[in-house]
Scaffold this active site. Structure first.
Site, PDB file in Angstrom:
ATOM      1  N   TYR A  89       0.837  -1.210   0.000  1.00  0.00           N
ATOM      2  CA  TYR A  89       0.000   0.000   0.000  1.00  0.00           C
ATOM      3  C   TYR A  89       0.876   1.267   0.000  1.00  0.00           C
ATOM      4  O   TYR A  89       0.628   2.217  -0.750  1.00  0.00           O
ATOM      5  CB  TYR A  89      -0.905  -0.052   1.225  1.00  0.00           C
ATOM      6  CG  TYR A  89      -1.942   1.028   1.328  1.00  0.00           C
ATOM      7  CD1 TYR A  89      -3.132   0.953   0.599  1.00  0.00           C
ATOM      8  CD2 TYR A  89      -1.764   2.112   2.184  1.00  0.00           C
ATOM      9  CE1 TYR A  89      -4.105   1.943   0.718  1.00  0.00           C
ATOM     10  CE2 TYR A  89      -2.726   3.101   2.313  1.00  0.00           C
ATOM     11  CZ  TYR A  89      -3.898   3.012   1.579  1.00  0.00           C
ATOM     12  OH  TYR A  89      -4.853   3.984   1.704  1.00  0.00           O
ATOM     13  N   LYS A 113       0.946   4.092  -2.880  1.00  0.00           N
ATOM     14  CA  LYS A 113       0.555   5.474  -2.572  1.00  0.00           C
ATOM     15  C   LYS A 113       1.709   6.458  -2.781  1.00  0.00           C
ATOM     16  O   LYS A 113       1.488   7.613  -3.166  1.00  0.00           O
ATOM     17  CB  LYS A 113      -0.002   5.563  -1.152  1.00  0.00           C
ATOM     18  CG  LYS A 113      -1.331   4.824  -0.967  1.00  0.00           C
ATOM     19  CD  LYS A 113      -2.414   5.378  -1.881  1.00  0.00           C
ATOM     20  CE  LYS A 113      -3.783   4.785  -1.608  1.00  0.00           C
ATOM     21  NZ  LYS A 113      -4.808   5.327  -2.513  1.00  0.00           N
TER      22      LYS A 113
HETATM   23  P1  NAP Z   1     -13.511   2.094   1.118  1.00  0.00           P
HETATM   24  O1  NAP Z   1     -14.494   2.619   2.077  1.00  0.00           O
HETATM   25  O2  NAP Z   1     -12.987   0.708   1.278  1.00  0.00           O
HETATM   26  O3  NAP Z   1     -14.110   2.280  -0.371  1.00  0.00           O
HETATM   27  C1  NAP Z   1     -13.341   1.888  -1.467  1.00  0.00           C
HETATM   28  C2  NAP Z   1     -14.024   2.293  -2.725  1.00  0.00           C
HETATM   29  O4  NAP Z   1     -13.170   1.909  -3.830  1.00  0.00           O
HETATM   30  C3  NAP Z   1     -15.342   1.597  -2.953  1.00  0.00           C
HETATM   31  O5  NAP Z   1     -16.223   2.498  -3.588  1.00  0.00           O
HETATM   32  C4  NAP Z   1     -14.985   0.461  -3.902  1.00  0.00           C
HETATM   33  O6  NAP Z   1     -16.051   0.059  -4.759  1.00  0.00           O
HETATM   34  C5  NAP Z   1     -13.925   1.111  -4.741  1.00  0.00           C
HETATM   35  N1  NAP Z   1     -13.035   0.156  -5.402  1.00  0.00           N
HETATM   36  C6  NAP Z   1     -12.224  -0.758  -4.853  1.00  0.00           C
HETATM   37  N2  NAP Z   1     -11.566  -1.436  -5.808  1.00  0.00           N
HETATM   38  C7  NAP Z   1     -11.995  -0.935  -6.995  1.00  0.00           C
HETATM   39  C8  NAP Z   1     -11.694  -1.205  -8.349  1.00  0.00           C
HETATM   40  N3  NAP Z   1     -10.800  -2.145  -8.700  1.00  0.00           N
HETATM   41  N4  NAP Z   1     -12.328  -0.490  -9.304  1.00  0.00           N
HETATM   42  C9  NAP Z   1     -13.230   0.465  -8.989  1.00  0.00           C
HETATM   43  N5  NAP Z   1     -13.548   0.772  -7.720  1.00  0.00           N
HETATM   44  C10 NAP Z   1     -12.940   0.081  -6.739  1.00  0.00           C
HETATM   45  O7  NAP Z   1     -12.194   3.015   1.064  1.00  0.00           O
HETATM   46  P2  NAP Z   1     -11.945   4.505   1.623  1.00  0.00           P
HETATM   47  O8  NAP Z   1     -11.449   4.402   3.002  1.00  0.00           O
HETATM   48  O9  NAP Z   1     -13.095   5.381   1.292  1.00  0.00           O
HETATM   49  O10 NAP Z   1     -10.686   4.916   0.719  1.00  0.00           O
HETATM   50  C11 NAP Z   1     -10.812   5.654  -0.471  1.00  0.00           C
HETATM   51  C12 NAP Z   1      -9.418   6.049  -0.954  1.00  0.00           C
HETATM   52  O11 NAP Z   1      -8.771   6.813   0.058  1.00  0.00           O
HETATM   53  C13 NAP Z   1      -8.504   4.862  -1.245  1.00  0.00           C
HETATM   54  O12 NAP Z   1      -7.670   5.139  -2.336  1.00  0.00           O
HETATM   55  C14 NAP Z   1      -7.696   4.757   0.025  1.00  0.00           C
HETATM   56  O13 NAP Z   1      -6.466   4.118  -0.189  1.00  0.00           O
HETATM   57  C15 NAP Z   1      -7.530   6.220   0.383  1.00  0.00           C
HETATM   58  N6  NAP Z   1      -7.222   6.479   1.785  1.00  0.00           N
HETATM   59  C16 NAP Z   1      -8.090   6.100   2.776  1.00  0.00           C
HETATM   60  C17 NAP Z   1      -7.759   6.365   4.100  1.00  0.00           C
HETATM   61  C18 NAP Z   1      -8.674   5.998   5.246  1.00  0.00           C
HETATM   62  O14 NAP Z   1      -8.264   6.182   6.406  1.00  0.00           O
HETATM   63  N7  NAP Z   1      -9.875   5.515   5.020  1.00  0.00           N
HETATM   64  C19 NAP Z   1      -6.557   6.994   4.391  1.00  0.00           C
HETATM   65  C20 NAP Z   1      -5.709   7.351   3.364  1.00  0.00           C
HETATM   66  C21 NAP Z   1      -6.054   7.100   2.061  1.00  0.00           C
HETATM   67  P3  NAP Z   1     -17.051  -1.149  -4.338  1.00  0.00           P
HETATM   68  O15 NAP Z   1     -17.861  -0.608  -3.204  1.00  0.00           O
HETATM   69  O16 NAP Z   1     -17.862  -1.378  -5.536  1.00  0.00           O
HETATM   70  O17 NAP Z   1     -16.150  -2.274  -3.931  1.00  0.00           O
END
Ligand code: NAP
Length: 247
Positions: A155, A159
């Site tokens: 990851y 990133k």
């Molecule tokens: P999440 O709640 O797990 O949601 C992930 C989203 O990505 C879902 O809409 C999922 O769609 C979609 N997805 C996953 N694989 C995919 C693919 N191959 N093609 C198209 N869509 C896909 O994640 P989140 O926490 O909101 O994170 C969103 C972004 O922020 C990510 O890039 C993550 O790395 C980044 N981020 C998150 C955090 C945190 O603390 N949460 C911190 C830093 C960065 P489905 O629902 O259809 O599976």
């Protein structure tokens, strides 16, 4: 779909941060393509929420790591919107484990979705934006891409790669009127962080100067700012939205 003045694609918009970004851009007057991989009902709900608030949206199924899916997604965007003003490359996954136990498949899956997926969608969007000499791209990175994190070599590599890709693309596309920036969220309340143990959450919170996890709206507000003309002189940057974790 009736043509709009401003359009946006948000990948991974069915849940979490992507959902909040799609809703915020919808409120800001963008017609939004709500991409998802498998959560059709959740994506439909996001679309309906945008429409209920007076906005425009359509759902767009597609796995960002699959070149054929991305091609199909952009055919639909061309059909539905005709052009694209804003891309938010948000879709992402985690497959955590310590380095010496990490399966090659966990490495491959995370790189495929979080890095190659970003590249495929960015490339297709740039080709569309170049024609109008206008566009703003926001790639969602992570604090982990800046600081590293035990249990996340896959990851963190993806990133950090997103930040490098953002800078290179920003240099290539600036002369075409396209800005490319990244947002690096810290720990945010979503399904991705819900799975962490209480011990890990406490350890993470102790590293956050502002003393708490962020909310999805905090990331959405930063993305909406970078998308807007208010950020017209900002490109190639990574905006840290992490409560002060990485300074
Ligand atoms: P999440 O709640 O797990 O949601 C992930 C989203 O990505 C879902 O809409 C999922 O769609 C979609 N997805 C996953 N694989 C995919 C693919 N191959 N093609 C198209 N869509 C896909 O994640 P989140 O926490 O909101 O994170 C969103 C972004 O922020 C990510 O890039 C993550 O790395 C980044 N981020 C998150 C955090 C945190 O603390 N949460 C911190 C830093 C960065 P489905 O629902 O259809 O599976």
């Amino acid at each position: 779909m009736e043509k709009s003045e401003k359009t946006a694609l948000v990948t991974g918009a069915s849940r979490g941060i992507g959902r909040a970004i799609a809703l915020t851009l919808g409120q800001a007057g963008y017609a939004v393509a709500v991409n998802y991989a498998g959560s059709e009902a959740a994506a439909e709900a996001v679309k309906n929420e945008i429409i209920a608030a007076g906005g425009k949206a359509f759902t767009l199924q597609g796995d960002v790591s699959d070149p054929e899916d991305v091609k199909h997604m952009f055919e639909k965007i061309k059909e539905g919107f005709g052009f694209l003003d804003v891309l938010v490359n948000n879709a992402g996954i985690t497959r955590d484990s310590l380095l010496i136990r990490m399966k090659e498949s966990s490495w491959d899956e995370v790189i495929a979705t979080n890095l190659k997926g970003n590249f495929l969608v960015l490339k297709a969007a740039a080709a569309m934006m170049i024609r109008r000499k206008k566009g703003s791209v926001i790639n969602i990175s992570s604090v982990v891409g800046l600081t590293g994190n035990a249990g996340q070599v896959n990851y963190a590599a993806a990133k950090a790669g997103v930040i490098g890709m953002t800078k290179a693309a920003a240099k290539e596309l600036a002369s075409r009127g396209i800005r490319v920036n990244a947002v690096a969220p810290g720990f945010v309340h979503t399904e991705m962080t819900e799975v962490l143990s209480e011990k890990v959450k406490e350890g993470a919170t102790a590293q956050i100067p502002l003393g708490k996890f962020g909310e999805t709206e905090d990331i959405a507000n930063a993305a909406a700012f970078l998308a807007s003309d208010e950020a017209r002189y900002i490109t190639g940057q990574t905006l840290h939205v992490d409560g002060g974790m990485a300074m």
